[in-house]
Design a protein around this motif. Sequence first.
Motif, mmCIF file in Angstrom:
data_model
loop_
_atom_site.group_PDB
_atom_site.id
_atom_site.type_symbol
_atom_site.label_atom_id
_atom_site.label_comp_id
_atom_site.label_asym_id
_atom_site.label_seq_id
_atom_site.Cartn_x
_atom_site.Cartn_y
_atom_site.Cartn_z
ATOM 1 N N ILE A 174 -6.480 41.295 -0.855
ATOM 2 C CA ILE A 174 -7.073 40.860 0.418
ATOM 3 C C ILE A 174 -6.040 40.906 1.539
ATOM 4 O O ILE A 174 -6.345 41.294 2.672
ATOM 5 C CB ILE A 174 -7.673 39.445 0.268
ATOM 6 N N SER A 175 -4.802 40.567 1.227
ATOM 7 C CA SER A 175 -3.736 40.613 2.235
ATOM 8 C C SER A 175 -3.527 42.037 2.744
ATOM 9 O O SER A 175 -3.465 42.272 3.965
ATOM 10 C CB SER A 175 -2.438 40.073 1.644
ATOM 11 N N GLU A 178 -6.668 43.412 4.749
ATOM 12 C CA GLU A 178 -6.760 42.972 6.141
ATOM 13 C C GLU A 178 -5.904 43.858 7.044
ATOM 14 O O GLU A 178 -6.285 44.177 8.172
ATOM 15 C CB GLU A 178 -6.345 41.506 6.255
ATOM 16 N N GLU A 181 -7.759 47.176 7.497
ATOM 17 C CA GLU A 181 -8.906 47.043 8.413
ATOM 18 C C GLU A 181 -8.433 47.087 9.866
ATOM 19 O O GLU A 181 -9.079 47.711 10.723
ATOM 20 C CB GLU A 181 -9.657 45.743 8.132
ATOM 21 N N ASN A 233 -14.813 50.014 5.019
ATOM 22 C CA ASN A 233 -15.134 48.758 5.707
ATOM 23 C C ASN A 233 -16.484 48.179 5.307
ATOM 24 O O ASN A 233 -16.650 46.957 5.239
ATOM 25 C CB ASN A 233 -15.134 48.977 7.226
ATOM 26 N N PHE A 237 -14.674 47.270 0.818
ATOM 27 C CA PHE A 237 -14.021 46.000 1.149
ATOM 28 C C PHE A 237 -14.956 44.789 0.993
ATOM 29 O O PHE A 237 -14.519 43.736 0.496
ATOM 30 C CB PHE A 237 -13.425 46.045 2.555
ATOM 31 N N PRO A 238 -16.231 44.888 1.420
ATOM 32 C CA PRO A 238 -17.130 43.731 1.216
ATOM 33 C C PRO A 238 -17.285 43.357 -0.260
ATOM 34 O O PRO A 238 -17.477 42.171 -0.570
ATOM 35 C CB PRO A 238 -18.461 44.216 1.803
ATOM 36 N N ILE A 240 -14.932 43.511 -2.500
ATOM 37 C CA ILE A 240 -13.731 42.717 -2.824
ATOM 38 C C ILE A 240 -13.877 41.309 -2.281
ATOM 39 O O ILE A 240 -13.611 40.318 -2.981
ATOM 40 C CB ILE A 240 -12.473 43.389 -2.218
ATOM 41 N N LYS A 241 -14.327 41.203 -1.041
ATOM 42 C CA LYS A 241 -14.470 39.889 -0.409
ATOM 43 C C LYS A 241 -15.510 39.021 -1.122
ATOM 44 O O LYS A 241 -15.379 37.797 -1.184
ATOM 45 C CB LYS A 241 -14.839 40.059 1.069
ATOM 46 N N ALA A 242 -16.530 39.691 -1.658
ATOM 47 C CA ALA A 242 -17.601 38.943 -2.352
ATOM 48 C C ALA A 242 -17.130 38.419 -3.707
ATOM 49 O O ALA A 242 -17.734 37.509 -4.250
ATOM 50 C CB ALA A 242 -18.804 39.851 -2.542
#
Length: 242
Positions: A174-175, A178, A181, A233, A237-238, A240-242
């Motif tokens: 995540i680091s 970001e 992105e 994007n 990535f979503p 991973i965020k989920a």
Amino acid sequence: NKGIGGFMMIKNFKASEKIGDIVARFPKAAEVFKIYNIDFCCGGDRPLSQAIEEQKLNQKEILERLEEQYGTLRSMELEDVDFRKLSMTELIDHILNTHHVFVKTELPRISDLITKILRVHSVEHGQTLSQVHKLFGSLRMEMEQHLIKEEEILFPKIKEYEQNPSDQLLAEIISVMEETENEHDGAGDLIKSLRTVTNDFNAPSNSCASFVLTYKRLEEFESDLFQHIHLENNILFPRIKA
């Protein structure tokens, strides 16, 4: 003439390239080389033409097969492929083998074209072309650094996480994600500025063929970049965020 997805039919591979460089740029080329028993590991420092000559292979056939593999991957985006259903590793491999290959191939080609038309047309279009040269130079530098970060850090970590998830690895991903992105936003802003400066990539009337070609290639680069960013994007990535 236009090829897949409206992209101009250009040769992406040359027999004069080193075998290892081809595989580094287009990992799926390894599958082609395996078919012909071409050593791309220990023998990767040789030109492809040397291996073809030594093994008495058909150069045209091998180059055509490489182009076919590249074309097949890029055509996925024209079909009703639901990228959301691919595993993260499959999606990453698609991004690497299509968009990363395209960027690595086109950055030096477009850069050379821009330098050429700046030199030839500096008197009548110097102000505009100087801006184009500066903007694309910044874009090239950012994209080269961005691809390295994805290929060497982000994507390997995501692939590892898909096999062996852990909270620590997720935090690392995540680091870095970001950062990438933010880099996408920067690249998007630069290509939008290029569109503005070039009057939507429309070359001046009575321009030479090189001028028209340069603007056309910039427009194709924009199209590929937006699809590239979209897959990361909006899909990768979503997840991973989920």
